[in-house]
Design a protein around this motif. Structure first.
Motif, PDB file in Angstrom:
ATOM      1  N   ILE A  76       0.818  -1.193   0.000  1.00  0.00           N
ATOM      2  CA  ILE A  76       0.000   0.000   0.000  1.00  0.00           C
ATOM      3  C   ILE A  76       0.865   1.263   0.000  1.00  0.00           C
ATOM      4  CG2 ILE A  76      -0.177  -0.014   2.503  1.00  0.00           C
ATOM      5  CD1 ILE A  76      -2.906   1.020   0.089  1.00  0.00           C
ATOM      6  N   ARG A 374      -5.670  -2.781   2.569  1.00  0.00           N
ATOM      7  CA  ARG A 374      -5.402  -2.886   1.141  1.00  0.00           C
ATOM      8  C   ARG A 374      -6.669  -2.761   0.300  1.00  0.00           C
ATOM      9  NH1 ARG A 374      -0.837  -3.867  -0.277  1.00  0.00           N
ATOM     10  NH2 ARG A 374      -1.565  -4.520  -2.342  1.00  0.00           N
ATOM     11  N   PRO A 377      -7.402   1.651  -0.728  1.00  0.00           N
ATOM     12  CA  PRO A 377      -6.681   2.460   0.270  1.00  0.00           C
ATOM     13  C   PRO A 377      -6.938   3.950   0.097  1.00  0.00           C
ATOM     14  CG  PRO A 377      -5.198   1.640  -1.421  1.00  0.00           C
ATOM     15  CD  PRO A 377      -6.497   0.946  -1.638  1.00  0.00           C
TER      16      PRO A 377
END
Length: 855
Positions: A76, A374, A377
């Motif tokens: 991320i 995730r 995001p």
């Protein structure tokens, strides 16, 4: 029946193949050396199950054996890494450690790769500060190095070795955006000459990397016409520091972090960066034609602190104090100018002094949220900052001058002597100018990554599967809103008296007139509201990549009641080709809302109805990575066109910009920029930039004309040169080292450019900018020797610098060829109607010794 057998055979073969496996394992870190937990690791073809990194950043991935693989590392807010892995035998284990960088586009402050091509960086050139600290630099500012880094950047005709001002693709010094950690940086408004300039905001010791765009930049950046410089400071982990001393001043900095005890949210860090700088240009100013007592003292102190409230939430503070004090007591001046057969000399004796003081304060807070989740995001960032500048100029200088013709005949007994007096008189300059400005703003911005995934290829029995690549698609949507309050208090009181042969000019038998006089007081307060929305869509497959960025900015200013909107878009395309090339196309509307300096007319009054200056950009670019032998090089070419309207015309005098305060012109800028960089000498990065441009303008309701050479006859023209029109400029940075000892290096910085135009004061509208300065050319060179490297500890255990990580000593020569480059003109009139443009030359050759130690 045949279909059933085919499907059965497929699953049988696939299942048998899947049983032959190998293992890839390792550790995943970020740029700061911290372990990353939760990184997705998988085979790009998805032939086997993926995994995620665990505590300590450790991962282990089972992959098909005996196949060439591409392993994807996805985390991320970080740049996806795809690593090519050669065939691994069945049952074998292969170690693969990875370092991941934070996406440059996120609202957090992540690391960026050094030397990325425009394809990978959104059309921006990116450099590490480590590559810049060694370059000979008389100003000590990162902005002075931009002519070698960016495309179409020139240092300007006026400042030379004393100024950090820069012009980009025909724009002036006020048309450039500068950000430090997402905070916009401002400059003092009253500076009129390079010798008054102190230290700019960015501190080289604190910078991690910078990104620079010469035009066609994204909508997430603010409202200026020419360029954007985006600087990111370090995020330190270990304790480090540095100290530097030279004949021009010194710097020092400390950095480090403290790691707090791990709790349910993980480790938390407090990071700090502290830097102080001192600069004095007294040594350099001693080479000017005007002799006297120069006392320039410039000090800057700043700090940047961050604290991880949680693993997802970070609080940051940046603070800066900057003071520039310039005290000058002139004594005399002697300047030679003219032609070989008509040599002139100006001699002046002075009384009085100049005292300038520019003090700025800046403080900013930011709160950043970078999630670990995730699923779609979401990044968020809140910023608040306040900037204040207290500026004052106090000038009272009286000069008695004499202009004479010099005998230039080498055979004459009077060679070098004044043989004819062309004018005598007195020039008296007085100023008591005070300006206080305050800019306070609050900004909220965010981003969300969504619709990210893979498009699997359709299976075909006749095509080998290891030749088929999945397609990666992603979107990154960003937005932001900003409120800004600006308050200005300006007290202007300046005048100039010119006397020729005992008669004041302009001459009157009734009164004594001043040649110019301004006395006003302006108090303004206003509010700006701005917002942007931008989306970046990326598609990649194998070696092909397509990135489309499109967005819009909007702003409303309650001073002139103007609402503006500027759509922008760019396409970056890397085709599937044996040649490593990338293509870029960018276009959009770029609008610059006026700040105080643009609003102030030449008579000192303020035009509160002044509208924004507007431009339409079209940029096309090409980059090619290639090798000459085994040495990598990069070639970049960009062509551009900028259409300008609602332009506020201006004149340049040294680095001082004097605006008309009216939307009274339109124009265009067109040009071509070329750059090649690489290791011309193995292990040493060098580059060459070549630029061509044409910058023209036309005034509303004015018939422009020019004079024929050698004649008083005039010719009507459609447009005239802008003050920054420069046909050609070239900048070269070249590094070398001794063949058998890389500790001894040479750094050469060469700049050549055609002269900028200028006109006669108070007569620069119809026949505008009809003259040009001489071509600018300058060479700076430095020789450095590494005194210590921490790797030498074993063989030099008693070295006096063994406590340090590294140290070097540099000998630098500024303006090596001792060229008299021209910054501006001093205009001298006589009672007989003659007028002389006496050149004000920049600094001459100076030698500097610099010592630096890093610990």
């Amino acid at each position: 029946m045949k279909n059933i057998l085919t499907i059965t055979l497929f699953f049988f073969v696939f299942g048998a193949t899947a049983q032959k496996t190998a293992t890839i394992y390792g550790k995943i870190l970020n740029d700061e050396g911290e372990e990353l937990i939760g990184v997705s690791v998988y085979n790009q073809k998805k032939e086997s199950a993926g995994t995620t990194s665990e505590v300590g950043g450790l991962y282990e991935l089972e992959v098909p054996a005996d196949k060439n693989l591409k392993i994807v590392f996805d985390y991320i807010g970080h740049t996806i890494q795809i690593i090519q892995v050669e065939k691994i035998s069945e049952g074998r284990r292969q170690k693969l450690d990875i370092t991941m960088s934070v996406l440059a586009e996120t609202v957090g402050e992540g690391a960026t790769a050094v030397g990325d091509r425009p394809m990978e960086t959104g059309g921006m050139v990116r450099e590490s500060a480590e590559n810049l600290r060694i370059i000979p630099n008389s100003t000590g500012s990162v902005e002075s190095m931009l002519p070698g880094i960016g495309l179409g950047v020139t240092a300007g005709q006026g400042g030379g070795a004393l100024s950090s001002q820069y012009s980009v693709r025909g724009g002036n010094y006020d048309e450039n955006l500068v950000y430090v950690n997402d905070f916009e940086v401002y400059r003092p408004q009253l500076i009129r000459a390079g010798q008054q300039e102190g230290l700019t905001f960015p501190n080289m010791d604190l910078i991690r990397d910078l990104s620079f765009s010469s035009g066609g930049f994204d909508a997430r950046y603010g409202d200026k016409l020419s360029s954007v410089l985006d600087i990111k400071y370090k995020r330190p982990v270990d304790f480090k520091g540095s100290a530097e001393m030279s004949l021009l001043g010194g710097t020092a900095h400390l950095e480090g972090s403290k790691k707090f005890k791990k709790d349910t949210t993980g480790y938390r860090r407090f990071r700090y960066l502290l830097g102080t700088r001192y600069k004095t240009t007294k040594y350099i100013l001693g080479s000017l034609d005007t002799k006297g007592e120069y006392s320039p003292n410039f000090v800057d102190v700043q700090g940047y602190f961050t604290f991880d409230l949680t693993r997802e939430l970070q609080l940051g503070f940046i603070g800066n104090y900057n003071r520039s004090r310039y005290h000058f007591i002139p004594a005399e001046r002697s300047t030679a100018f003219g032609l070989i057969d008509f040599a002139l000399n100006l001699t002046t004796v002075f009384e009085g002094q100049e005292v300038d003081d520019f003090t700025t304060y800046m403080g900013g807070l930011n709160l950043s949220y970078v999630p670990e989740n995730r699923e779609n995001p979401l990044y968020l960032k809140f910023l608040a900052s306040s900037y204040q500048s207290d500026e004052n100029e106090r000038i009272d200088i009286l000069g008695d001058y004499l202009i004479g013709q010099i005998e230039s005949d080498l055979g004459s007994d009077d060679y070098g002597e004044i043989v004819a007096v062309l004018g005598t008189g007195t020039q008296h300059q007085f100023a008591r100018n005070y300006l206080t400005s305050n800019v306070t703003n609050v900004e909220f911005k965010g981003g969300i990554e969504f619709a990210k995934g893979f498009e699997e290829p359709t299976f075909n029995l006749t095509e080998a599967k290891d030749k088929v690549e999945p397609t990666i698609r992603s979107h990154f949507l960003q937005w932001g809103i900003k409120y800004q309050n600006e308050s200005i208090n300006d007290k202007l009181n300046e005048w100039e008296r010119l006397d020729s042969a005992g008669y004041s000019l302009p001459y009157s038998d009734q009164n004594v007139w001043l040649i110019s006089s301004l006395k006003t007081e302006n108090n303004l307060s206003s509010n700006r509201y701005s917002a942007f929305l931008q989306d970046t869509w990326t598609k990649s497959r194998d070696s092909m990549e397509l990135k489309i960025t499109y967005g819009v900015r909007a702003q409303y200013w309650d001073m002139n009641k103007e609402f503006i909107a500027s759509p922008r878009a760019q396409v970056l395309f890397k085709p599937r080709s044996k040649k490593d090339i990338a293509l870029r196309f960018a276009t959009g509307v770029y609008i610059q809302s006026p700040f105080y300096r643009e609003m102030r007319r030449l008579d000192g009054t303020v035009n509160t109805d002044l509208k924004s200056q507007k431009s339409f950009h079209v940029v096309g670019g090409y980059s090619w990575d290639f090798k000459a032998g085994k040495v990598p090089f990069r070639f970049i070419m960009e062509a551009y066109y900028k259409h300008l309207w609602d332009v506020v015309s201006y004149d340049l005098d040294n680095v001082r910009i004097r605006y008309s305060g009216e939307n009274d012109a339109a124009g265009y800028v067109a040009g071509l920029d070329l750059r090649i960089n690489g290791e011309f000498v193995p292990g040493e990065e060098s580059w060459v930039n070549l630029s061509f441009l044409r910058a023209r303008e036309r005034f509303d309701g004015v018939d422009h004309y020019k004079y024929e050479v050698g004649s008083s006859d005039s010719i009507a023209v459609k447009d005239v040169p802008r003050p920054t029109d420069q046909l050609m400029s070239i900048s070269v940075f070249f590094q070398d080292h001794l063949p058998k000892n890389e500790n001894f290096k040479m750094h050469l910085n060469l700049t050549v450019g055609t002269g900028w135009p200028f006109g006669i004061p108070n007569n620069n509208i119809g026949p505008r900018n009809t003259y040009r300065f001489s071509a600018y050319h300058r060479v700076d060179i430095g020789f450095s020797v590494k005194l210590w490297n921490e790797k030498w500890k074993e063989r030099r255990p008693k070295h006096p610098l063994r406590f340090a990580r590294g140290s070097w000593l540099s000998l630098e020569a500024f303006n090596l060829l001792k060229v008299s480059n021209q910054a501006s003109n001093t205009w001298i009139k006589t009672i007989y109607g003659s007028q002389f443009a006496v050149p004000n030359y920049l600094t001459s050759r100076r030698i500097n010794l610099r010592f630096r130690v890093e610990f």
